[in-house]
Design a protein around this motif. Structure first.
Motif, PDB file in Angstrom:
ATOM      1  N   ARG D 130       0.792  -1.236   0.000  1.00  0.00           N
ATOM      2  CA  ARG D 130       0.000   0.000   0.000  1.00  0.00           C
ATOM      3  C   ARG D 130       0.823   1.284   0.000  1.00  0.00           C
ATOM      4  N   PHE D 131       2.102   1.191   0.351  1.00  0.00           N
ATOM      5  CA  PHE D 131       2.894   2.419   0.440  1.00  0.00           C
ATOM      6  C   PHE D 131       3.602   2.764  -0.872  1.00  0.00           C
ATOM      7  N   ARG D 158      -2.669  -2.118  -5.214  1.00  0.00           N
ATOM      8  CA  ARG D 158      -1.893  -1.757  -4.020  1.00  0.00           C
ATOM      9  C   ARG D 158      -2.551  -2.430  -2.825  1.00  0.00           C
ATOM     10  N   SER D 161       0.998  -5.724   2.407  1.00  0.00           N
ATOM     11  CA  SER D 161       2.453  -5.721   2.479  1.00  0.00           C
ATOM     12  C   SER D 161       3.090  -6.475   1.325  1.00  0.00           C
TER      13      SER D 161
END
Lengths: 215, 215, 215, 215
Positions: D130-131, D158, D161
């Protein structure tokens, strides 16, 4: 919370200590093949060791009379009988899989059961890292137990560093429905262990599953 | 069961006859652009024709006073008002999607909603054959409407002869849960029509969705 | 082209006739459990029947001295010895899988072999419809034969109406590479059979695989 | 092997030390923003630092006259000119992606290109945690560049992890072929660095890519 870990030097043992420590809990007891170390009496003991060490775990809990959270794989009927005997004295929380996602998956399987009859084909698959010896995984067996079939084929892949993937397929001649869960890391499991250990402090003696804790 | 088909010569009409015939049912009435043919009075009529033919369908049901299973697409509010009027006299079963799997998938998404909060990532994907022009598919939109998110990304692949695949992913930082449905063929839908038609024989007059029949 | 089909009434037999007929070829010989029917001498015979009928197929080819394209599954070493004996007299094209995609997949596996050593984990999986009895599929066995491993686990799922899906996973402790093929319909195979039958007319006596024909 | 790391305290630097240490190699030189530390002269130096530190790296290699394995991102044409000048004196191995699997995947795409014509549908998908902000990923773009299509749709998910998953689908109307790669962890890249560093000891001066080392 003051806690202990049996199987301290194992991978899950180390990951549990890391998360519990982040959460501000205090490791006061540890045990593994190298020996035992006790700083203070723990309020709860976490066991993620091996079936071979199970008899030792039972002795420790009987002696200390503290709550047990146990995720050791490969336990058999006799072991469960022992756990239930222990549960007359202390809270015992047992699961082959402490992930929230696997718990949701179990609920989904129960839901699908309401719709699919004996004419649907069902298959269960799981993939784990190359070092996992038991086949099928305890989680796959647990998922299979939710399904009312006399025969249920299970497929176990052992690949690289896969943390744990489980899949259930339901197919009629017209369509196939697939439910799949994958753990990215040990965090999928250690978070459920933490929730369980914290819950154990407030529980009466008795045998509980992780599902009981979450609901 | 003696049954009739409106929209007999269409793809769904043909596929319905094939499955119903395998199941031992008897086609006694058929209607399409080419005309009408009646061997005996049907116990239930299946309509998979076009919105343009809807007024005719209503007349046929009123006259014969038999149950209606209708999967015609593009019905509007007025059409539904008509269906509900008919439903005072006979059982009417309506759905835009008679796939059992897609209906189960909807139920599963509702179940997952109880466990995952706004911190979970959600993605919807669908794959259809190269000739499908609309993106995303109507079914993907319907599945997205079940999920409480302001923004929800949808991914549409167009590949070969894929009949229809839909997938929803739910992920936390520890794990990912994937629900996937794939239709093998038109039988994914005709089986639901068969279940509905068989159920209709035992129903009182009233308006039912396919979900009501499944539950 | 004048051709014959052994296993005419089977699903592959029917699909072959459909595609060959679209391509303008003429069915002049057919044989199945119900009997034999010959209008004219065929130039090539296609056999997609059962291992049990293999001895009969050999007799027919010996007698007629025409080319054979054979996709029957479950043939063993003795059967292959027979095919190679036949191939001294006529062209024989044999494959457990006549799809172009499976042929590409074989090439890709050969390519991956150049990079992965014995420390990589390899697993083969296949999914077919519920009526397929042999496990693993002939294609899975063929793919496995491309891989230099003493032991190679194979996983066979039997689900609904799946036409045929094969997957090979290669994993190190750092990563996993997956090669997957799925047939949408019998068209994936019948097109390769057509290419083979047309090629057979120009071939000398000899034993050929589908790969030989494509390259 | 005695080795050094430039960018020692970065994530890749740490991961490289962990794997090299498991493999029995000895860290004798390290350098990062905090300074430089040399126990002995290294046989090879690994650079996973920043473009800003590149001039320093060049000086270090010139002075020590040892092999260089460099995976620093963002290098421009001038930097490559410098690397090629260095390569007249020592072996230099450079790549933007040291994953063995991604490099195999590139080779496989080149192979598939030989078989599929413009009538095949092609789609590229990637999933990352997601980052990750950039869409599509640099690797997806690199894979797309291998395929001869004017338009090529890319799908970016997205989720949680996910460390990095890339998928390419090729479909005709009969079948679909899917090539998928997933990195379990940073080890997907450090293993390629290890192979490169070990190979560097036996290489003559010259400029090499990771693909050269693999082949």
């Amino acid at each position: 919370m003051k806690y202990g870990i049996i199987g301290y030097s194992g991978r899950m043992g180390q990951a549990i200590e890391e998360l519990f420590s982040e959460a501000g809990h205090q490791l006061v007891y540890q045990k593994d093949e190298a020996g035992e170390k006790e700083l203070e009496k723990p309020e709860v003991i976490i066991d993620f060791s091996l079936k071979e060490a199970f008899a030792e775990t039972v002795k420790v809990i009987e002696q200390k009379q503290v709550a047990l959270v146990i995720g050791t794989t490969g336990l058999d009927q006799d072991d469960f009988a022992e756990l239930k005997r222990l549960a007359e004295e202390v809270p015992v929380i047992q699961s082959f899989n402490f992930s929230i996602g696997i718990n949701i998956l179990s609920e989904l399987i129960n839901k699908v059961n309401q719709y699919v009859d004996q004419d649907w084909d069902i298959e269960i698959s799981e993939t784990h890292h190359r070092f996992k010896k038991d086949k099928p995984s305890g989680t796959a067996i647990m998922l299979g137990d939710l399904i009312d079939r006399d025969e249920l084929e299970m497929h176990s892949k052992r690949l690289g560093s896969e943390f744990g993937e489980h899949e259930v397929d339901f197919a009629s001649t017209g369509e196939v429905l697939t439910l799949k869960h994958r753990a990215y890391s040990r965090e999928a499991f250690t978070r459920g262990v933490l929730i369980s250990a914290e819950a154990a402090l407030d529980l009466d003696a008795g045998f509980y599953t992780f599902k009981d804790i979450l609901n």
